[in-house]
Design a protein around this motif. Structure first.
Motif, PDB file in Angstrom:
ATOM      1  N   LYS A 203       3.585 -10.532 -51.691  1.00 52.58           N
ATOM      2  CA  LYS A 203       2.507 -10.976 -51.496  1.00 52.58           C
ATOM      3  C   LYS A 203       2.224 -11.101 -49.848  1.00 52.58           C
ATOM      4  N   SER A 204       3.539 -11.004 -49.075  1.00 46.65           N
ATOM      5  CA  SER A 204       3.285 -11.123 -47.759  1.00 46.65           C
ATOM      6  C   SER A 204       4.216  -9.845 -46.942  1.00 46.65           C
ATOM      7  N   PRO A 205       3.042  -8.624 -46.904  1.00 45.54           N
ATOM      8  CA  PRO A 205       3.625  -7.461 -46.632  1.00 45.54           C
ATOM      9  C   PRO A 205       4.320  -7.419 -45.104  1.00 45.54           C
ATOM     10  N   ILE A 206       3.778  -8.360 -44.239  1.00 48.58           N
ATOM     11  CA  ILE A 206       4.148  -8.235 -42.857  1.00 48.58           C
ATOM     12  C   ILE A 206       5.564  -8.875 -42.865  1.00 48.58           C
ATOM     13  N   HIS A 207       5.743  -9.948 -43.561  1.00 50.08           N
ATOM     14  CA  HIS A 207       6.977 -10.763 -43.683  1.00 50.08           C
ATOM     15  C   HIS A 207       8.080  -9.574 -44.231  1.00 50.08           C
ATOM     16  N   HIS A 208       7.791  -8.973 -45.194  1.00 46.84           N
ATOM     17  CA  HIS A 208       8.717  -8.114 -45.716  1.00 46.84           C
ATOM     18  C   HIS A 208       8.940  -7.020 -44.469  1.00 46.84           C
ATOM     19  N   ILE A 209       8.231  -6.396 -43.904  1.00 52.20           N
ATOM     20  CA  ILE A 209       8.394  -5.767 -42.692  1.00 52.20           C
ATOM     21  C   ILE A 209       9.360  -6.408 -41.550  1.00 52.20           C
ATOM     22  N   MET A 210       8.896  -7.332 -41.386  1.00 56.21           N
ATOM     23  CA  MET A 210       9.924  -8.128 -40.329  1.00 56.21           C
ATOM     24  C   MET A 210      11.293  -8.451 -40.877  1.00 56.21           C
ATOM     25  N   GLU A 211      11.369  -8.874 -42.204  1.00 54.07           N
ATOM     26  CA  GLU A 211      12.674  -9.087 -42.788  1.00 54.07           C
ATOM     27  C   GLU A 211      13.581  -7.642 -42.726  1.00 54.07           C
ATOM     28  N   LEU A 212      12.895  -6.566 -42.972  1.00 52.32           N
ATOM     29  CA  LEU A 212      13.614  -5.043 -42.869  1.00 52.32           C
ATOM     30  C   LEU A 212      14.004  -4.816 -41.479  1.00 52.32           C
ATOM     31  N   ALA A 213      13.082  -5.091 -40.534  1.00 55.41           N
ATOM     32  CA  ALA A 213      13.566  -4.997 -39.084  1.00 55.41           C
ATOM     33  C   ALA A 213      14.776  -5.855 -39.035  1.00 55.41           C
ATOM     34  N   SER A 214      14.756  -7.201 -39.397  1.00 60.68           N
ATOM     35  CA  SER A 214      16.070  -7.917 -38.853  1.00 60.68           C
ATOM     36  C   SER A 214      17.353  -7.494 -39.551  1.00 60.68           C
ATOM     37  N   THR A 215      17.077  -6.709 -40.582  1.00 69.19           N
ATOM     38  CA  THR A 215      18.479  -6.050 -41.149  1.00 69.19           C
ATOM     39  C   THR A 215      19.014  -5.049 -40.324  1.00 69.19           C
ATOM     40  N   LEU A 216      18.128  -4.292 -39.533  1.00 74.17           N
ATOM     41  CA  LEU A 216      18.528  -2.964 -38.795  1.00 74.17           C
ATOM     42  C   LEU A 216      19.051  -3.270 -37.564  1.00 74.17           C
ATOM     43  N   LYS A 217      20.040  -2.373 -37.193  1.00 77.02           N
ATOM     44  CA  LYS A 217      20.631  -2.345 -35.592  1.00 77.02           C
ATOM     45  C   LYS A 217      19.368  -1.934 -34.747  1.00 77.02           C
ATOM     46  N   SER A 218      19.507  -2.068 -33.515  1.00 76.25           N
ATOM     47  CA  SER A 218      18.155  -1.596 -32.509  1.00 76.25           C
ATOM     48  C   SER A 218      18.502   0.107 -32.499  1.00 76.25           C
ATOM     49  N   GLY A 219      17.534   0.649 -32.883  1.00 77.09           N
ATOM     50  CA  GLY A 219      17.564   2.075 -32.995  1.00 77.09           C
ATOM     51  C   GLY A 219      17.848   2.790 -34.356  1.00 77.09           C
ATOM     52  N   GLY A 220      18.262   1.741 -35.045  1.00 79.22           N
ATOM     53  CA  GLY A 220      18.394   2.284 -36.629  1.00 79.22           C
ATOM     54  C   GLY A 220      16.955   2.498 -37.463  1.00 79.22           C
ATOM     55  N   GLN A 221      17.068   3.066 -38.218  1.00 78.01           N
ATOM     56  CA  GLN A 221      15.965   3.789 -39.084  1.00 78.01           C
ATOM     57  C   GLN A 221      15.624   3.210 -40.405  1.00 78.01           C
ATOM     58  N   LEU A 222      14.195   2.964 -40.554  1.00 81.24           N
ATOM     59  CA  LEU A 222      13.616   2.556 -42.085  1.00 81.24           C
ATOM     60  C   LEU A 222      13.060   3.674 -42.475  1.00 81.24           C
ATOM     61  N   VAL A 223      13.421   3.803 -43.927  1.00 81.76           N
ATOM     62  CA  VAL A 223      12.496   4.710 -44.760  1.00 81.76           C
ATOM     63  C   VAL A 223      11.757   3.845 -45.606  1.00 81.76           C
ATOM     64  N   ILE A 224      10.488   3.771 -45.528  1.00 82.68           N
ATOM     65  CA  ILE A 224       9.739   2.864 -46.337  1.00 82.68           C
ATOM     66  C   ILE A 224       8.628   3.687 -47.444  1.00 82.68           C
ATOM     67  N   GLU A 225       8.647   3.276 -48.584  1.00 82.51           N
ATOM     68  CA  GLU A 225       7.862   4.020 -49.444  1.00 82.51           C
ATOM     69  C   GLU A 225       7.118   3.035 -50.131  1.00 82.51           C
TER      70      GLU A 225
END
Ligand code: SAM
Length: 322
Positions: A203-225
């Motif tokens: 319901k809250s896609p922006i929060h999903h993206i923020m939560e994904l960012a907070s799992t990654l190292k700086s410079g790490g990469q996200l694959v989002i489909e």
């Protein structure tokens, strides 16, 4: 069941995973497994327990169907078949376990084959697969020898399917029964994070993206489909009710809007690596998923969903954490 996780906790410690956060993950996992709220859990668990003991002599995790073979003959394929059938519906796959072919609803290899050559290198990487389902893609990742693969998915049926396949094909990975929003915050430890087929359920896609960012190292990469619609920077579809009969579909952005969503929430170097419209060849009813599938969710001439929305089109984007 909880014992199955022991070696994975050790593996997490060995990659310098924050001790406090590891304790939280263990606690959350155990709470979910000790008090399972999904009604058929004990039937699924019994199906797992009753799988025959067979030694795997050969595996092919790189083929379209995740496959294992054995030279043993003192076991009964119908026992295997009966246990695996108890875990119906199999949505993701296929799997070929000692010639028992699990023909899942989704031909998941079609997506993997479209993106495999363009996703970040996984060799020696610490990988998270958010909404991993039964772990089909975690098995496919094995070929690239990641250092560690952790899946998370709140669905206990999918997790029992994973452990059933894992009994014969050791991926070395593990699925925790958690939703992303229930994970400890600011993990900042993964090199590559996948979120495939999850954003439009939130319901809250922006929060999903923020939560994904907070799992990654700086410079790490996200694959989002995710499901997308045609259009420019100001386009996003929010269905009034169901979309292709799914009740839990919320925001379908255009690729340009999804790019803005990522860039405003901690990502740079956003690159779209695949766009494809899903057809009933990729998603269909089978003996292992007997409910209606995409064919029944489209209008008569297959030009729209049954509700009159654009056909399901999925885009895969790769983005780097700033
Ligand atoms: C459409 S399936 C996609 C499965 C797989 N990633 C794929 O691409 O084929 C969505 C999966 O996400 C899981 N899921 C839904 N909400 C989630 C959340 N908040 N956190 C983690 N997983 C979630 C569901 O249980 C389901 O297995």
């Amino acid at each position: 069941m909880i014992k199955l996780y022991d070696s994975f906790w050790n593996k997490l410690s060995s990659i310098d995973f924050d001790d406090e956060k590891l304790k939280q993950l263990k606690k959350l996992t155990e709470e979910k497994l000790i008090n399972p709220i999904q009604g058929d859990y004990s039937r699924w668990y019994n199906a797992y327990i009753s799988l025959p003991s067979v030694n795997t002599t050969e595996i092919s995790p790189e083929s379209n169907a995740i496959t294992c073979k054995t030279y043993e003959s003192e076991w009964n394929i119908s026992d295997l078949n009966t246990s695996l059938q108890q875990l119906i519906p199999w949505r993701k796959g296929p799997f070929d376990i000692f010639d028992c072919f699990i023909d899942s609803e989704w031909q998941s290899y079609m997506k993997w084959n479209r993106i495999e050559k363009q996703i970040p290198e996984l060799n020696n990487k610490v990988v998270l697969d958010v909404g991993c389902g039964n772990g089909y893609y975690m098995f496919r990742m094995m070929k690239q020898t990641p250092r560690l693969v952790m899946g998370i998915d709140p669905g206990l049926l999918q997790i029992m399917q994973f452990w059933s396949v894992e009994k014969y094909i050791k991926s070395g990975g593990c699925i925790l029964p958690l939703a992303l929003e229930n994970m400890p915050t600011s993990l900042n430890c993964f090199d590559v994070v996948f979120s495939m087929g999850v954003l439009y359920h939130r319901k809250s896609p922006i929060h999903h993206i923020m939560e994904l960012a907070s799992t990654l190292k700086s410079g790490g990469q996200l694959v989002i489909e995710t499901l997308v619609v045609d259009g420019g920077k100001t386009t996003c579809l929010l269905p009034t009710g169901r979309y292709a009969q799914m009740r839990n579909v919320w925001f379908l952005p255009s690729i340009s809007m999804l790019t803005i969503m990522l860039e405003r929430n901690g990502f740079k170097n956003v690159d779209c690596i695949d766009v494809s419209t899903t057809t009933p060849i990729e998603q269909r009813t089978t003996q292992w998923m007997r409910f209606h599938s995409l064919e029944q969710f489209l209008n008569k001439d297959k030009s729209k969903t049954i509700e009159g929305y654009p056909l399901p089109k999925r885009a895969t984007l790769v983005a780097q954490k700033k």
